[in-house]
Scaffold this motif. Structure first.
Motif, PDB file in Angstrom:
ATOM      1  N   TYR A 296     -49.970 -55.938  -3.667  1.00 26.68           N
ATOM      2  CA  TYR A 296     -49.823 -55.596  -5.089  1.00 26.68           C
ATOM      3  C   TYR A 296     -51.183 -55.483  -5.794  1.00 26.68           C
ATOM      4  O   TYR A 296     -51.278 -54.870  -6.861  1.00 26.68           O
ATOM      5  CB  TYR A 296     -48.954 -56.669  -5.775  1.00 26.68           C
ATOM      6  CG  TYR A 296     -48.973 -56.579  -7.278  1.00 26.68           C
ATOM      7  CD1 TYR A 296     -48.271 -55.572  -7.941  1.00 26.68           C
ATOM      8  CD2 TYR A 296     -49.728 -57.470  -8.039  1.00 26.68           C
ATOM      9  CE1 TYR A 296     -48.318 -55.461  -9.325  1.00 26.68           C
ATOM     10  CE2 TYR A 296     -49.773 -57.372  -9.418  1.00 26.68           C
ATOM     11  CZ  TYR A 296     -49.066 -56.367 -10.060  1.00 26.68           C
ATOM     12  OH  TYR A 296     -49.120 -56.263 -11.414  1.00 26.68           O
TER      13      TYR A 296
ATOM     14  N   THR B  83     -52.472 -52.511  -7.832  1.00 25.19           N
ATOM     15  CA  THR B  83     -51.689 -52.159  -9.023  1.00 25.19           C
ATOM     16  C   THR B  83     -52.129 -53.012 -10.207  1.00 25.19           C
ATOM     17  O   THR B  83     -52.246 -52.515 -11.330  1.00 25.19           O
ATOM     18  CB  THR B  83     -50.184 -52.338  -8.717  1.00 25.19           C
ATOM     19  OG1 THR B  83     -49.891 -51.483  -7.620  1.00 25.19           O
ATOM     20  CG2 THR B  83     -49.316 -51.985  -9.904  1.00 25.19           C
TER      21      THR B  83
ATOM     22  N   GLN C   9     -53.769 -51.537 -13.666  1.00 24.70           N
ATOM     23  CA  GLN C   9     -53.272 -51.888 -15.002  1.00 24.70           C
ATOM     24  C   GLN C   9     -54.412 -52.407 -15.887  1.00 24.70           C
ATOM     25  O   GLN C   9     -54.506 -52.054 -17.051  1.00 24.70           O
ATOM     26  CB  GLN C   9     -52.195 -52.989 -14.908  1.00 24.70           C
ATOM     27  CG  GLN C   9     -50.957 -52.570 -14.175  1.00 24.70           C
ATOM     28  CD  GLN C   9     -50.078 -51.719 -15.055  1.00 24.70           C
ATOM     29  OE1 GLN C   9     -50.448 -50.611 -15.402  1.00 24.70           O
ATOM     30  NE2 GLN C   9     -48.929 -52.226 -15.416  1.00 24.70           N
TER      31      GLN C   9
ATOM     32  N   SER D 159     -44.286 -51.002 -18.199  1.00 21.82           N
ATOM     33  CA  SER D 159     -43.952 -51.075 -16.779  1.00 21.82           C
ATOM     34  C   SER D 159     -42.949 -52.211 -16.627  1.00 21.82           C
ATOM     35  O   SER D 159     -42.721 -52.966 -17.581  1.00 21.82           O
ATOM     36  CB  SER D 159     -45.210 -51.365 -15.957  1.00 21.82           C
ATOM     37  OG  SER D 159     -45.684 -52.660 -16.281  1.00 21.82           O
TER      38      SER D 159
ATOM     39  N   SER E 234     -42.318 -55.526 -14.288  1.00 22.46           N
ATOM     40  CA  SER E 234     -42.886 -56.325 -13.205  1.00 22.46           C
ATOM     41  C   SER E 234     -41.997 -57.523 -12.891  1.00 22.46           C
ATOM     42  O   SER E 234     -41.105 -57.868 -13.667  1.00 22.46           O
ATOM     43  CB  SER E 234     -44.298 -56.780 -13.574  1.00 22.46           C
ATOM     44  OG  SER E 234     -44.302 -57.383 -14.835  1.00 22.46           O
TER      45      SER E 234
ATOM     46  N   THR F  69     -42.014 -61.436 -10.482  1.00 24.19           N
ATOM     47  CA  THR F  69     -42.653 -62.379  -9.549  1.00 24.19           C
ATOM     48  C   THR F  69     -41.584 -63.281  -8.945  1.00 24.19           C
ATOM     49  O   THR F  69     -40.678 -63.740  -9.640  1.00 24.19           O
ATOM     50  CB  THR F  69     -43.708 -63.245 -10.276  1.00 24.19           C
ATOM     51  OG1 THR F  69     -44.743 -62.396 -10.762  1.00 24.19           O
ATOM     52  CG2 THR F  69     -44.327 -64.274  -9.337  1.00 24.19           C
TER      53      THR F  69
ATOM     54  N   ILE G  86     -35.670 -54.603  -9.980  1.00 17.19           N
ATOM     55  CA  ILE G  86     -36.452 -53.796 -10.932  1.00 17.19           C
ATOM     56  C   ILE G  86     -35.643 -52.581 -11.384  1.00 17.19           C
ATOM     57  O   ILE G  86     -35.651 -52.204 -12.556  1.00 17.19           O
ATOM     58  CB  ILE G  86     -37.820 -53.421 -10.315  1.00 17.19           C
ATOM     59  CG1 ILE G  86     -38.725 -54.649 -10.398  1.00 17.19           C
ATOM     60  CG2 ILE G  86     -38.455 -52.230 -11.018  1.00 17.19           C
ATOM     61  CD1 ILE G  86     -40.169 -54.456 -10.064  1.00 17.19           C
TER      62      ILE G  86
ATOM     63  N   TYR H 260     -45.371 -53.318  -4.288  1.00 15.68           N
ATOM     64  CA  TYR H 260     -44.844 -54.594  -3.782  1.00 15.68           C
ATOM     65  C   TYR H 260     -45.954 -55.333  -3.042  1.00 15.68           C
ATOM     66  O   TYR H 260     -46.634 -54.756  -2.193  1.00 15.68           O
ATOM     67  CB  TYR H 260     -43.670 -54.352  -2.823  1.00 15.68           C
ATOM     68  CG  TYR H 260     -43.188 -55.644  -2.191  1.00 15.68           C
ATOM     69  CD1 TYR H 260     -42.298 -56.472  -2.867  1.00 15.68           C
ATOM     70  CD2 TYR H 260     -43.673 -56.064  -0.952  1.00 15.68           C
ATOM     71  CE1 TYR H 260     -41.897 -57.687  -2.318  1.00 15.68           C
ATOM     72  CE2 TYR H 260     -43.275 -57.267  -0.390  1.00 15.68           C
ATOM     73  CZ  TYR H 260     -42.383 -58.083  -1.082  1.00 15.68           C
ATOM     74  OH  TYR H 260     -41.990 -59.281  -0.541  1.00 15.68           O
TER      75      TYR H 260
ATOM     76  N   VAL I 237     -44.934 -60.212  -5.608  1.00 21.75           N
ATOM     77  CA  VAL I 237     -45.003 -59.579  -6.928  1.00 21.75           C
ATOM     78  C   VAL I 237     -44.678 -58.098  -6.766  1.00 21.75           C
ATOM     79  O   VAL I 237     -45.144 -57.458  -5.818  1.00 21.75           O
ATOM     80  CB  VAL I 237     -46.422 -59.730  -7.558  1.00 21.75           C
ATOM     81  CG1 VAL I 237     -46.484 -59.032  -8.907  1.00 21.75           C
ATOM     82  CG2 VAL I 237     -46.786 -61.204  -7.724  1.00 21.75           C
TER      83      VAL I 237
ATOM     84  N   GLU J  47     -43.848 -54.287  -9.085  1.00 22.00           N
ATOM     85  CA  GLU J  47     -43.954 -53.640 -10.406  1.00 22.00           C
ATOM     86  C   GLU J  47     -43.635 -52.154 -10.276  1.00 22.00           C
ATOM     87  O   GLU J  47     -43.992 -51.518  -9.278  1.00 22.00           O
ATOM     88  CB  GLU J  47     -45.381 -53.819 -10.961  1.00 22.00           C
ATOM     89  CG  GLU J  47     -45.543 -53.287 -12.369  1.00 22.00           C
ATOM     90  CD  GLU J  47     -46.768 -53.859 -13.091  1.00 22.00           C
ATOM     91  OE1 GLU J  47     -47.597 -54.538 -12.449  1.00 22.00           O
ATOM     92  OE2 GLU J  47     -46.880 -53.610 -14.307  1.00 22.00           O
TER      93      GLU J  47
ATOM     94  N   LEU K 254     -44.429 -48.701 -12.110  1.00 15.40           N
ATOM     95  CA  LEU K 254     -45.253 -47.985 -13.090  1.00 15.40           C
ATOM     96  C   LEU K 254     -44.705 -46.571 -13.217  1.00 15.40           C
ATOM     97  O   LEU K 254     -44.097 -46.050 -12.273  1.00 15.40           O
ATOM     98  CB  LEU K 254     -46.708 -47.861 -12.627  1.00 15.40           C
ATOM     99  CG  LEU K 254     -47.471 -49.090 -12.161  1.00 15.40           C
ATOM    100  CD1 LEU K 254     -48.898 -48.692 -11.814  1.00 15.40           C
ATOM    101  CD2 LEU K 254     -47.469 -50.144 -13.237  1.00 15.40           C
TER     102      LEU K 254
END
Ligand code: CAA
Length: 405
Positions: free
Chosen positions: A114, A117, A121, A177, A179, A181, A214, A318, A323, A325, A327
């Motif tokens: 991850y 990413t 960001q 986005s 995200s 965890t 997600i 991933y 984690v 996310e 985008l």
């Protein structure tokens, strides 16, 4: 109107040696179709000791940094999970070799695959606040699980560099986005181990679960995404991984039949359609850990003939541990023009195939750690950076110059 911010330039560095996955399967007593079809990998990039995360990162970044960028880049952010130093950031070497101005900051980021990413960001947020400035993001990794291990067919190596600016030429990224965890042990590497520990099947399940969670959140809060996302890029440790996530998502959709908005199902079909374009390059390279998502993006941009400027793409990131996310970005008018296709094709064509014996020998090589001076021979293409010398536990890099240069 808000200033657009995102990926202005993007480039991939591919190491010059590889192993054929069919031959590796035979050597391991496995049906080659398991690697070629079941896992979906044809070739695996291999690095020797003179090619490390810094030299790969430099080679990815060097072609996309122009003279005028050097005074505008305020941060060099290096994402990796194969660092060779616990303290000094790999970014500091790039800062010097690329000639970035002294008042920039350079540092490293880690959260398995991850990391890049998170870097992207941070970079976009920085430029949103200071639209005249730029940030260089580099993702560089050597993915290794060990010889004849379960993870061996999902190894690889390579680096991605992305220059982040206002009015980008490739992909403008949205601020919002989604995200997630989830503290888990699916893939991790304690500091006393040479290779990571991995719960392969569990990591695949966890990846799929994160993706579905997600997507559930997207359907609840950002339903418009399902109208607009033309394609979805995945973190691809092997080319079948994203397809597995899509299959798991399809099962989830089937279990909800009747209660889901039809646009969710339509979007799924569009994403499935562009999937083959996403995996073309990665199949020839293997896992590059934190750069893998962005290698998939390059592959889609190069091969996705159904894409047009203005189309929106989702990026599903991933990193084990875990984690994730999602985008969202919008393709810009010049996105194909700035891809360095010639360089990519040249590198794919000029690679040297290793026999299994050569691969195993290279894999087992270690750099001397006695603190003495060791000069290293280049194995890269002329013009590329490589690790030239280690001396007093310090690493030195140079471009490989031939006598005709
Ligand atoms: N012909 C066609 N297909 C065949 C076949 C044959 N002869 N033999 C087997 N297959 C298929 C299997 O049916 C299976 O397909 P499905 O997954 O669709 O069921 C596929 O080949 C793989 O077979 P196995 O599951 O039996 O393979 P394996 O036990 O060797 O494990 C792996 C594969 C889990 C990917 C393993 O290599 C691994 O652990 N890799 C590292 C971890 C990893 O990459 N996890 C992914 C998510 S985590 C992550 O992304 C973070 C990261 O980068 C590390």
């Amino acid at each position: 109107m808000k200033t657009k911010v995102g990926i202005d330039r993007i480039h991939f560095y591919l190491p010059p040696k590889y192993v054929d996955m069919g031959l590796l399967a035979e050597a391991r007593g496995v049906d080659p179709n398991k690697y070629l079809i079941g896992i979906g990998q044809e070739k695996m990039a291999v690095t020797d000791a003179t090619i490390d995360i810094v030299s790969m990162g430099l080679n990815a970044a060097y072609p996309i940094i122009q003279e005028e960028d050097k005074d505008l880049i305020d941060q060099v952010i290096f994402a990796t999970e194969s660092a060779f130093d616990y303290s000094k950031a790999a970014a500091t070497y790039l800062h010097e070799s690329l000639g970035i101005h002294a008042f920039a900051k350079s540092y490293e980021i880690k959260e398995a695959c991850y990391g890049a990413t998170a870097a992207l960001q941070i970079a976009c947020d920085y430029v949103r606040l200071r639209p005249e400035r730029k940030v260089l993001v580099v993702a560089s990794d050597i993915a290794r699980y060990g010889l004849a291990t379960g993870g061996e067919p999902t190894q690889g190596a390579g680096a991605i560099a992305m220059l982040i600016s206002k009015n980008p030429s490739v992909l403008a990224l949205e601020e919002d986005s989604i995200s997630l965890t989830d503290n888990q042990y699916d893939f991790w590497r304690p500091d006393y181990l040479d290779y990571p520990l991995v719960e392969g099947k569990f990591s695949t399940q966890l990846y799929n679960q994160c993706f579905i969670k997600i997507m559930e959140e997207a359907a609840n809060k950002h339903l418009d995404l399902f109208d607009t996302l033309k394609g979805l890029c995945f973190h691809l440790p092997f080319s079948k991984m994203g397809k597995k996530a899509l299959q798991a998502y399809q099962d989830y959709l089937n279990s909800k039949e009747g209660s889901l908005d039809p646009k969710v199902v339509l979007a799924f079909n569009r994403w499935l359609e562009v999937y083959p374009d996403l995996i073309q390059i990665g199949k020839q390279v293997g896992n590059i850990y934190t750069g893998s998502l962005y290698l998939g993006l390059i592959s889609l941009l190069v091969n996705g003939t159904a894409l047009n400027a203005g189309d929106k793409l989702g990026l599903f990131s991933y990193g084990s541990g875990a984690v994730a996310e999602l985008l969202v970005g919008q393709l810009q008018v010049d996105y194909r023009k700035v891809l360095k296709l010639e360089d990519l094709n040249k590198r794919l064509a000029q690679r040297q195939e290793l026999s299994i014996e050569e691969y195993e020998m290279i894999f087992s090589e270690k750099l001397p750690n006695d603190g003495k001076t060791h000069l290293l021979e280049p194995s890269v293409l002329p013009g590329d950076f490589y690790l030239t010398k280690i001396d007093g536990h310090r690493r030195y890099y140079q471009q490989y110059k031939t006598q005709t240069d």
